[in-house]
Write a protein that holds these residues in place. Structure first.
Motif, PDB file in Angstrom:
ATOM      1  N   MET A  89     -13.811   4.891   9.659  1.00 54.83           N
ATOM      2  CA  MET A  89     -14.807   5.948   9.792  1.00 54.83           C
ATOM      3  C   MET A  89     -14.374   7.013  10.805  1.00 54.83           C
ATOM      4  N   ASP A  90     -13.408   6.685  11.635  1.00 54.02           N
ATOM      5  CA  ASP A  90     -12.898   7.636  12.620  1.00 54.02           C
ATOM      6  C   ASP A  90     -11.731   8.463  12.080  1.00 54.02           C
ATOM      7  N   VAL A  91     -11.175   8.054  10.934  1.00 55.02           N
ATOM      8  CA  VAL A  91      -9.984   8.741  10.414  1.00 55.02           C
ATOM      9  C   VAL A  91     -10.114   9.114   8.939  1.00 55.02           C
ATOM     10  N   GLY A  92     -11.326   9.013   8.396  1.00 54.40           N
ATOM     11  CA  GLY A  92     -11.533   9.404   7.010  1.00 54.40           C
ATOM     12  C   GLY A  92     -11.060   8.396   5.983  1.00 54.40           C
ATOM     13  N   GLU A  93     -10.944   7.114   6.377  1.00 55.24           N
ATOM     14  CA  GLU A  93     -10.574   6.058   5.450  1.00 55.24           C
ATOM     15  C   GLU A  93     -11.746   5.087   5.330  1.00 55.24           C
ATOM     16  N   THR A  94     -11.617   4.065   4.490  1.00 60.42           N
ATOM     17  CA  THR A  94     -12.655   3.049   4.365  1.00 60.42           C
ATOM     18  C   THR A  94     -12.035   1.670   4.267  1.00 60.42           C
ATOM     19  N   LEU A  95     -12.853   0.654   4.481  1.00 63.46           N
ATOM     20  CA  LEU A  95     -12.393  -0.720   4.332  1.00 63.46           C
ATOM     21  C   LEU A  95     -11.923  -0.969   2.904  1.00 63.46           C
ATOM     22  N   ALA A  96     -12.614  -0.389   1.922  1.00 62.99           N
ATOM     23  CA  ALA A  96     -12.223  -0.584   0.521  1.00 62.99           C
ATOM     24  C   ALA A  96     -10.809  -0.060   0.268  1.00 62.99           C
ATOM     25  N   THR A  97     -10.487   1.081   0.853  1.00 56.91           N
ATOM     26  CA  THR A  97      -9.138   1.643   0.689  1.00 56.91           C
ATOM     27  C   THR A  97      -8.091   0.724   1.301  1.00 56.91           C
ATOM     28  N   LEU A  98      -8.389   0.192   2.476  1.00 59.00           N
ATOM     29  CA  LEU A  98      -7.477  -0.747   3.119  1.00 59.00           C
ATOM     30  C   LEU A  98      -7.288  -1.988   2.258  1.00 59.00           C
ATOM     31  N   MET A  99      -8.375  -2.517   1.709  1.00 57.60           N
ATOM     32  CA  MET A  99      -8.288  -3.697   0.854  1.00 57.60           C
ATOM     33  C   MET A  99      -7.425  -3.427  -0.373  1.00 57.60           C
ATOM     34  N   ASP A 100      -7.619  -2.252  -0.972  1.00 61.13           N
ATOM     35  CA  ASP A 100      -6.804  -1.894  -2.137  1.00 61.13           C
ATOM     36  C   ASP A 100      -5.317  -1.894  -1.786  1.00 61.13           C
ATOM     37  N   SER A 101      -4.997  -1.312  -0.642  1.00 59.14           N
ATOM     38  CA  SER A 101      -3.590  -1.231  -0.232  1.00 59.14           C
ATOM     39  C   SER A 101      -3.030  -2.608   0.117  1.00 59.14           C
ATOM     40  N   ALA A 102      -3.843  -3.415   0.799  1.00 60.06           N
ATOM     41  CA  ALA A 102      -3.373  -4.740   1.218  1.00 60.06           C
ATOM     42  C   ALA A 102      -3.096  -5.640   0.024  1.00 60.06           C
ATOM     43  N   THR A 103      -3.944  -5.565  -0.985  1.00 61.66           N
ATOM     44  CA  THR A 103      -3.773  -6.469  -2.128  1.00 61.66           C
ATOM     45  C   THR A 103      -2.675  -6.011  -3.088  1.00 61.66           C
ATOM     46  N   LEU A 104      -2.116  -4.821  -2.865  1.00 66.25           N
ATOM     47  CA  LEU A 104      -0.973  -4.375  -3.655  1.00 66.25           C
ATOM     48  C   LEU A 104       0.340  -4.986  -3.166  1.00 66.25           C
ATOM     49  N   VAL A 105       0.300  -5.602  -1.980  1.00 66.17           N
ATOM     50  CA  VAL A 105       1.498  -6.262  -1.458  1.00 66.17           C
ATOM     51  C   VAL A 105       1.904  -7.382  -2.420  1.00 66.17           C
ATOM     52  N   ASP A 106       3.183  -7.444  -2.752  1.00 61.14           N
ATOM     53  CA  ASP A 106       3.675  -8.483  -3.651  1.00 61.14           C
ATOM     54  C   ASP A 106       3.549  -9.859  -3.006  1.00 61.14           C
ATOM     55  N   GLY A 107       3.289 -10.866  -3.820  1.00 62.98           N
ATOM     56  CA  GLY A 107       3.240 -12.227  -3.318  1.00 62.98           C
ATOM     57  C   GLY A 107       1.926 -12.913  -3.632  1.00 62.98           C
ATOM     58  N   ASP A 108       1.933 -14.236  -3.456  1.00 63.36           N
ATOM     59  CA  ASP A 108       0.745 -15.057  -3.682  1.00 63.36           C
ATOM     60  C   ASP A 108       0.088 -15.346  -2.337  1.00 63.36           C
ATOM     61  N   PHE A 109      -1.049 -14.733  -2.092  1.00 62.52           N
ATOM     62  CA  PHE A 109      -1.742 -14.923  -0.825  1.00 62.52           C
ATOM     63  C   PHE A 109      -3.218 -14.587  -1.010  1.00 62.52           C
ATOM     64  N   ARG A 110      -4.011 -14.916   0.005  1.00 64.57           N
ATOM     65  CA  ARG A 110      -5.434 -14.599   0.004  1.00 64.57           C
ATOM     66  C   ARG A 110      -5.776 -13.785   1.253  1.00 64.57           C
ATOM     67  N   VAL A 111      -6.757 -12.896   1.106  1.00 65.55           N
ATOM     68  CA  VAL A 111      -7.226 -12.066   2.219  1.00 65.55           C
ATOM     69  C   VAL A 111      -8.689 -12.391   2.475  1.00 65.55           C
ATOM     70  N   ARG A 112      -9.002 -12.766   3.703  1.00 66.29           N
ATOM     71  CA  ARG A 112     -10.398 -12.969   4.083  1.00 66.29           C
ATOM     72  C   ARG A 112     -10.871 -11.764   4.888  1.00 66.29           C
ATOM     73  N   ILE A 113     -11.976 -11.168   4.444  1.00 66.30           N
ATOM     74  CA  ILE A 113     -12.554 -10.018   5.150  1.00 66.30           C
ATOM     75  C   ILE A 113     -13.526 -10.536   6.201  1.00 66.30           C
ATOM     76  N   GLY A 114     -13.340 -10.096   7.441  1.00 62.66           N
ATOM     77  CA  GLY A 114     -14.196 -10.543   8.530  1.00 62.66           C
ATOM     78  C   GLY A 114     -15.568  -9.885   8.512  1.00 62.66           C
ATOM     79  N   MET A 115     -16.361 -10.217   9.527  1.00 65.78           N
ATOM     80  CA  MET A 115     -17.751  -9.789   9.607  1.00 65.78           C
ATOM     81  C   MET A 115     -17.921  -8.286   9.417  1.00 65.78           C
ATOM     82  N   MET A 116     -18.930  -7.923   8.621  1.00 63.02           N
ATOM     83  CA  MET A 116     -19.259  -6.512   8.440  1.00 63.02           C
ATOM     84  C   MET A 116     -20.754  -6.314   8.664  1.00 63.02           C
ATOM     85  N   ASP A 117     -21.105  -5.187   9.281  1.00 62.41           N
ATOM     86  CA  ASP A 117     -22.494  -4.888   9.595  1.00 62.41           C
ATOM     87  C   ASP A 117     -23.177  -4.263   8.382  1.00 62.41           C
ATOM     88  N   PRO A 118     -24.421  -4.654   8.065  1.00 66.45           N
ATOM     89  CA  PRO A 118     -25.135  -3.999   6.955  1.00 66.45           C
ATOM     90  C   PRO A 118     -25.197  -2.479   7.106  1.00 66.45           C
TER      91      PRO A 118
END
Length: 329
Positions: A89-118
């Motif tokens: 929110m300070d740089v014009g990005e979002t958590l969803a954008t980060l998730m999209d980029s992270a899951t494009l990394v090659d390999g078999d792995f899982r990503v757990r998203i930590g606590m988020m405020d409503p």
């Protein structure tokens, strides 16, 4: 020194405001802090004072770290922060954008998203739900509500309504029916009446979280809530905590017993006690396997029992990539 002590003592914000920024834990997982600071102004919490406003790390740097961990065999990536939904929110990005980029990394792995405020999850809800669709993302939602009474939420300065929390939960469950829901609740906040507490109990009955982290209110020096004159007597806070704890245990056991007999995809995450192995389903539910298994391996477990805190299962197949337990069929 006082701020450090308060953070060490723990608060109910953002992974208890103690995101241990270790590079890698003892097993096959990695903790990746994605930002510092908080967008909230909660009257009971010292996090904003200690950590300041949101300061997000660049997506390219985070993705590079994740890529490096995966290349070394890490299978379990945990994205953490005081409020992960405030990411960018300070740089014009979002958590969803980060998730999209992270899951494009090659390999078999899982990503757990930590606590988020409503408060910060609601504006990005459609994109967030879409980003969760990746099979690499655990279908796990840690969404602290803190109270089931709008008046108490106002006093806490949480800046959302109970209905907002329920909307987020409903929409996530519509997309991922078996998503695992974790929430946090403060019992005995100053001014909490019996009716207000009853509202919290009713909310838990309606939403049926898998996990409820119950915290008895404790005044923190330097916070507005600490100076309120309508503090709740300690014995009453304990009594309410016991009632809520009994309810959340009953719900968790019922949910877990419903998985008995099912076969679920798992990732082995760490050694357990007495020759057992701990694993996580695609919805981040913990499974205790009665045998010693390699860590960081995918497989399928048949669930034999459901308990308050976990499932008990047996490994029945070699590693493979079945459809996620948390995905709609």
């Amino acid at each position: 020194p006082q701020i450090v002590e308060l953070l060490g003592a723990g608060t109910v914000c953002a992974e208890r405001a103690v995101d241990v920024e270790s590079e890698q834990s003892a097993w096959r997982d990695a903790i990746v802090p994605i930002a510092q600071g908080c967008a909230g102004r909660c009257t009971y919490c010292i996090t904003r004072v200690a950590r300041g406003r949101v300061s997000s790390y660049p997506i390219e740097d985070l993705v590079s770290r994740i890529r490096g961990y995966v290349a070394t065999g890490i299978r379990d990536i945990k994205l953490t922060g005081q409020d992960t939904a405030a990411y960018g929110m300070d740089v014009g990005e979002t958590l969803a954008t980060l998730m999209d980029s992270a899951t494009l990394v090659d390999g078999d792995f899982r990503v757990r998203i930590g606590m988020m405020d409503p408060l910060t999850a609601l504006p990005i809800l459609p994109d967030l739900i879409r980003a969760y669709a990746s099979p690499k993302v655990y279908k796990f939602l840690h969404l602290p509500v803190q109270s089931g009474d709008d008046g108490i939420l106002d006093a806490m300065r949480r800046e959302y309504r109970v209905a907002d929390f329920e909307r987020i939960v409903t929409e996530f469950r519509r997309a991922y029916p078996e998503i695992s829901l974790s929430t946090d609740i403060i019992v005995g906040f100053p001014g909490e009446t019996e009716d207000a507490f009853a509202g919290t109990m009713d909310l838990v009955r309606r939403t049926r979280p898998d996990v409820v982290n119950v915290t008895r209110f404790s005044p923190r020096a330097g916070t507005p809530a600490a100076t309120r004159q309508d503090q709740i007597a300690g014995w009453r806070v304990k009594e309410r905590s016991r009632r809520l704890t009994h309810l959340r245990i009953s719900i968790a056991r019922e949910i877990h017993e419903g998985f008995v007999g099912r076969e679920l995809p798992i990732l082995t995450t760490e050694p357990g006690k007495a020759g057992t192995t701990l694993a996580r389903t695609d919805a981040y539910r913990q499974v205790v396997l009665p045998s010693e298994e390699p860590i960081g391996e995918f497989g399928v477990a048949r669930i034999l029992a459901g308990r308050e805190a976990d499932l008990v299962g047996e490994l029945i197949s070699a590693p493979r990539y079945p459809r996620s337990e948390g995905m709609d069929s």
